[in-house]
Design a protein around this motif. Structure first.
Motif, short mmCIF file in Angstrom:
data_model
loop_
_atom_site.label_atom_id
_atom_site.label_comp_id
_atom_site.label_asym_id
_atom_site.label_seq_id
_atom_site.Cartn_x
_atom_site.Cartn_y
_atom_site.Cartn_z
N UNK A 62 0.85 -1.06 0.01
CA UNK A 62 0.01 -0.04 -0.03
C UNK A 62 0.99 1.20 -0.04
N UNK A 63 1.92 1.20 0.56
CA UNK A 63 2.88 2.28 0.93
C UNK A 63 3.27 2.49 -0.40
N UNK A 64 3.92 1.51 -0.74
CA UNK A 64 4.65 1.46 -2.37
C UNK A 64 3.66 2.36 -3.55
N UNK A 65 2.38 2.16 -3.33
CA UNK A 65 1.70 2.58 -4.35
C UNK A 65 1.15 4.07 -4.01
N UNK A 66 1.08 4.19 -2.53
CA UNK A 66 0.05 5.36 -2.25
C UNK A 66 1.31 6.65 -1.95
N UNK A 67 2.45 6.35 -1.93
CA UNK A 67 3.58 7.20 -1.64
C UNK A 67 3.63 8.16 -2.91
N UNK A 68 3.84 7.63 -4.17
CA UNK A 68 4.01 8.44 -5.33
C UNK A 68 2.83 8.98 -5.52
N UNK A 69 1.45 8.36 -5.29
CA UNK A 69 0.34 9.40 -5.70
C UNK A 69 0.22 10.52 -4.82
N UNK A 70 0.76 10.31 -3.57
CA UNK A 70 0.65 11.54 -2.47
C UNK A 70 1.64 12.52 -3.12
N UNK A 71 2.73 12.12 -3.62
CA UNK A 71 3.82 12.96 -4.16
C UNK A 71 3.36 13.64 -5.44
N UNK A 72 2.75 12.95 -6.29
CA UNK A 72 1.84 13.61 -7.45
C UNK A 72 1.03 14.61 -7.09
#
Lengths: 562, 121
Positions: A30-40
């Motif tokens: 979940x962190x792998x996928x959510x972190x880049x989305x949050x950064x976007x």
């Protein structure tokens, strides 16, 4: 602006990456996928102008400064981090993904850096992150390749640092603004940038290192280093004429080497140099149309190149094979990978209705507008060459040609989803270029879909395809590599050092032996006289003393008498 | 233009594999001709059958001819004069690709080494 916006998006990705080793299972995924989305999301919120400043020594650093160009690159970097992570999450070791996020975060840091010092700091973190991605592939070939890669980038970083220090000394300002290559300082900065762009004569670091990464690792590597170089060149050296020549060299270098290559991912690595060559040429032309072309082509290139490498990575992941001579006929059991590979191949070739068509075409258009006839003809020939080496050669030799007998299934779900996402973006941007055009640094005065443009492009590409299949008998794959400038530091220099070592150790041994011989001779000589049996030791010490005392007294007596 | 060979796909289950990208499908079929091997037509994938490949060649050549013919209606003025002549992009694409293949083959004679070349170090 809320307090959350004070965080530099790149730094959030870098720091967030270090949580990965502490997470397990679903939480980590979940962190792998959510972190880049949050950064976007953070990237999207960066407004124009300086966002974050602080004092450092005598200077005011601006690690985050937004504008249209930096936002364009940061957006695609964040999207790339997400898709790359989705593709790699089931096969990468945690150290690789952590390094990949640090790498992506520092690339975002570079594009938001408002001053030369911040830029340099993120630039160097990028080199460390990418080297770690390479190292984590762990193999007898990848470790030396990673070391060569690191040495090359440390050298590039040093040139950049020298240039930056000299530039700050000359101008008194740390602002990162457009420059001209007219002083030693700016030349050094330009050289530092160009090494990361894989420009001649050191292009070889890219095809040497990237194909040694893991399937997921190379997807990340393809996106950030060369494209941050394109970004800093657009910002730092727009319209620098030398870049036209550098870019055209890269375009043809990529084509010729890719045509000779047998390793499927090295074909795509050479093709990165080729595509970055188009962008560098555009930056050299320097008009608004050309810079829009370079920026948009960098955006679409990240997507279709990652798609091509995910398709090649899936083949490598499922078969363990990377040479065209071992592959072929995979379309029968890997239809999804084949389909996505073909969409990537069509996009890189600028086929109508794909993303390459609406981005790359702006660069030759700019050459035509500026009446650069030779540049235009070379770019047209190169466009045909792209279809030849990446558009047809890659899918043909990997998925079709002979039947290798391999029947691997398509890769796991996450890898298929990552490919679907980028394939959809390739087509989506090709059909609806509007949203991308709206993100470009200058107003877009270019209409990609005219009947003449579509027909001429299709003629150029399809007749290139005809040439490929007619020439197929002389394009047989061989179990070979092609020598490049890296031969000098991989073969010539080590051998020279070894030769000199071998030669000089002989001379050295001889010299030392002679010297030791002389000393031995002296000792032996002395031993003859003063040794236990020497002339001077024949009598006993008491007798000798008596003898010398008498002799002395006799001497005195004689002297007195005289 | 979008002609795609039909038939023979049933029962193989994967005939849709390389379906999209019709131009590509046609082109890759074109090149398969020199590679044709006598195989059992009933077990071979439909895309590998000699008859399919022959059709793909014919379809492909028709498409190329059509693409040139359509220029009679779509006026391409060109930027520099010479690129405005009839079917310029067709012959320029073809000729430059043949030239690039020939040049790269020449370079290959000079630069190619066996792929274990650096492993010996």
């Amino acid at each position: 602006m809320t307090s959350i916006d004070a965080f530099p998006p790149g730094l959030v990705l870098i720091l967030g990456a270090f949580l990965l080793p502490f997470l397990r299972g679903t939480l980590r995924n979940a962190w792998i996928l959510l972190l880049p989305v949050f950064v976007l999301w953070l990237v999207w919120r960066v407004p124009d102008g300086p966002v974050l400043t602080f004092a450092f020594l005598d200077y005011t650093l601006t690690p985050v400064e937004g504008d249209v160009l930096s936002r364009l690159f940061a957006i695609i970097f964040a999207i790339m981090a997400f898709t790359g992570a989705l593709f790699a999450m089931n096969q990468s070791r945690v150290v690789e993904l952590t390094a990949a996020f640090v790498y992506a975060g520092s690339a975002i840091g570079v594009v938001f850096a408002g001053d030369l010092i911040s830029l340099f700091v993120f630039w160097e973190i990028m080199a460390l992150g990418s080297t770690t991605v390479l190292l984590s592939a762990g193999g007898p070939r990848s470790t030396p390749a990673a070391m060569r890669y690191l040495i090359m980038h440390v050298m590039g970083g040093s040139l950049l640092l020298i240039g930056i220090v000299a530039q700050i000394d000359a101008t008194g300002s740390i602002d990162f603004v457009a420059m001209k290559p007219d002083s030693l300082a700016t030349w050094m900065i330009l050289l530092g940038f160009l090494i990361n762009a894989a420009a001649p004569l050191l292009s070889a670091w890219l095809p040497d290192a990237y194909p040694e990464a893991s399937p997921g690792g190379m997807v990340f590597l393809s996106a950030f280093t060369t494209k941050t170089a394109v970004y800093v060149l657009i910002r730092g050296f727009p319209g620098a004429e030398v870049l036209v020549f550098v870019g055209l060299y890269m375009v043809f270098y990529g084509i010729f080497y890719a045509l000779l290559e047998n390793d499927m991912r090295r074909i795509l690595a050479y093709s990165i140099v080729n595509q970055v060559g188009f962008m560098v040429t555009g930056i050299g032309i320097g008009t608004e149309m050309a810079l829009n072309g370079a920026a948009s082509h960098a955006f679409t290139h990240i997507i279709y190149k990652a798609l091509l490498l995910m398709s090649a990575g899936s083949v490598l992941h499922m078969t363990g094979k990377r040479k065209c001579t071992d592959l072929g006929g995979l379309f029968q059991s890997m239809p999804i990978t084949t389909l996505c590979g073909i969409i990537g191949a069509l996009s890189i070739s600028s086929f109508p209705l794909t993303s390459g068509f609406i981005s790359k075409s702006m660069i030759p258009q700019a050459a035509a507008d500026e009446n650069l006839m030779i540049v235009w003809f070379l770019l047209a020939a190169a466009s045909a060459g792209v279809f030849l080496h990446a558009g047809i050669k890659f899918p043909w030799f990997v998925f079709f040609q002979k039947d290798s007998g391999l029947r691997p299934p398509d890769p796991p779900l996450n890898m298929r989803l990552a490919m679907f996402f980028f394939a959809a973006l390739c087509i989506g941007l090709g059909v609806f270029p509007g949203p991308l055009y709206a993100l470009l640094p200058f107003p877009v005065a270019f209409v990609p879909y005219t009947a003449a443009h579509v027909v001429t492009m299709l003629q150029l590409l399809l007749f290139s395809g005809l040439a490929f299949f007619i020439c197929l008998p002389i394009m047989k794959r061989t179990l070979t590599i092609s020598l490049d400038v890296d031969w000098s530091y991989r073969r010539f220099l080590p051998r020279l050092v070894r030769y000199l070592g071998a030669t000089f150790s002989l001379v050295d041994r001889k010299l030392r032996n002679t010297f030791i011989g002389v000393i031995n001779k002296a000792i032996n000589g002395a031993f003859q006289y003063v040794g236990p049996k020497g002339v001077l030791a024949r009598t006993l010490p008491a007798g000798a003393m008596m003898f010398w005392a008498v002799a002395l007294l006799a001497g005195f007596l004689v002297a007195y008498l005289i | 233009m979008t002609r795609k060979p039909q038939g023979g796909g049933k029962g193989r289950g994967q005939h849709k594999g390389p379906g999209p990208g019709k131009a590509r499908a046609r082109r890759k079929g074109v090149g398969e001709r020199p590679k044709v091997r006598p195989g059992n037509a009933t077990t071979e994938h439909w895309l590998r059958r000699p008859e399919t490949i022959r059709r793909l060649w014919i379809g492909g050549l028709f498409a190329l001819a059509g693409l040139v013919a359509v220029e009679a209606w779509v006026y391409n003025h060109g930027y520099f004069g010479i690129d405005g002549i009839f079917a310029f992009n067709a012959w320029f694409g073809f000729a430059s690709c043949v030239a690039m293949i020939v040049i790269s083959n020449g370079l290959g004679k000079l630069l190619k080494r066996e792929d274990t070349y650096y492993d010996l170090d």
